[in-house]
Design a protein around this motif. Sequence first.
Motif, PDB file in Angstrom:
ATOM      1  N   GLY A 198       0.899  -1.033  -0.066  1.00 36.99           N
ATOM      2  CA  GLY A 198       0.173  -0.037  -0.101  1.00 36.99           C
ATOM      3  C   GLY A 198       0.724   1.232  -0.124  1.00 36.99           C
ATOM      4  O   GLY A 198       0.689   2.243  -0.747  1.00 36.99           O
ATOM      5  N   SER A 199       1.830   1.238   0.737  1.00 40.70           N
ATOM      6  CA  SER A 199       2.882   2.446   0.783  1.00 40.70           C
ATOM      7  C   SER A 199       3.485   2.495  -0.509  1.00 40.70           C
ATOM      8  O   SER A 199       3.996   3.511  -0.834  1.00 40.70           O
ATOM      9  CB  SER A 199       3.627   2.219   2.031  1.00 40.70           C
ATOM     10  N   ASP A 232       1.242   4.255  -2.409  1.00 35.74           N
ATOM     11  CA  ASP A 232       1.435   5.620  -1.961  1.00 35.74           C
ATOM     12  C   ASP A 232       2.367   6.664  -2.601  1.00 35.74           C
ATOM     13  O   ASP A 232       2.138   7.620  -2.788  1.00 35.74           O
ATOM     14  CB  ASP A 232       1.298   5.738  -0.562  1.00 35.74           C
ATOM     15  N   ALA A 265       1.701   8.005  -5.981  1.00 39.29           N
ATOM     16  CA  ALA A 265       0.403   9.046  -5.902  1.00 39.29           C
ATOM     17  C   ALA A 265       1.004  10.222  -5.926  1.00 39.29           C
ATOM     18  O   ALA A 265       2.163  10.687  -5.446  1.00 39.29           O
ATOM     19  CB  ALA A 265      -0.334   8.627  -4.848  1.00 39.29           C
ATOM     20  N   MET A 319      -3.168  14.943  -2.756  1.00 42.68           N
ATOM     21  CA  MET A 319      -4.348  13.465  -2.867  1.00 42.68           C
ATOM     22  C   MET A 319      -5.534  14.111  -2.498  1.00 42.68           C
ATOM     23  O   MET A 319      -6.459  13.721  -2.787  1.00 42.68           O
ATOM     24  CB  MET A 319      -3.938  12.579  -2.100  1.00 42.68           C
ATOM     25  N   ALA A 358       3.860  10.375   2.318  1.00 43.07           N
ATOM     26  CA  ALA A 358       3.938   8.733   2.142  1.00 43.07           C
ATOM     27  C   ALA A 358       5.014   8.001   3.034  1.00 43.07           C
ATOM     28  O   ALA A 358       4.741   7.255   3.592  1.00 43.07           O
ATOM     29  CB  ALA A 358       4.139   8.326   0.712  1.00 43.07           C
TER      30      ALA A 358
END
Length: 205
Positions: free
Chosen positions: A148-149, A152, A155, A159, A183
């Motif tokens: 997940g990180s 991130d 991203a 956000m 992040a």
Amino acid sequence: MGRAPGPRTPLLDRERITTTALQLVDEQGDFTVPQIARRLGTQAGSLYHHVEGRDGIVELLRERVAAVIDPATLDLAPWDTALEAWARSYRAAFAAHPKAIPLLMTSPVRAPRVLEQYERAVTVLLDAGFAAAEVMPLLIALENLVLGSALDLAAPETMWELIARTPTPRLAEALAAVGGRRADRAFEVGLAGLMNHARAMLAAP
């Protein structure tokens, strides 16, 4: 006598197939065997002499992405130092290819070198004293945090786009306060929480 003309395209091998598949995944998040063949200037059928279909290519991708995870991290002591270092190396490896994450994480792990690394991580935890039933939930939770990180990191830094017609003053305050490296800071919070929970599990009577 003149030299015989060479082949029109370089010979196929697993390395070139993997490199091309990873390029496609980095660009579009997936690949097809015909796409790989077109880029390599050959027919899809020719690829099957070198790989076991699409699933085989997925496992080659898994091995390629995971190859940069530092295996020496799992030799560190104590166990929590090893696990934290492995998590950071794992995150960096997948952050380099974030579009590969959904593809690799939704197919069974079969790649021998990757399975060997899981075997080592499981051994670290078992040797530390964790019960066998606790090991995989802990590793899967760590993997969920890591991947997940890694997504991130890919991203946009911003956000949350605040708009005037929806007043969110407390959100604006919190976003302004977090500063840069959002992040990274979030990953450290999650990793610390998970590791503290793991230490508490081990210390429980």
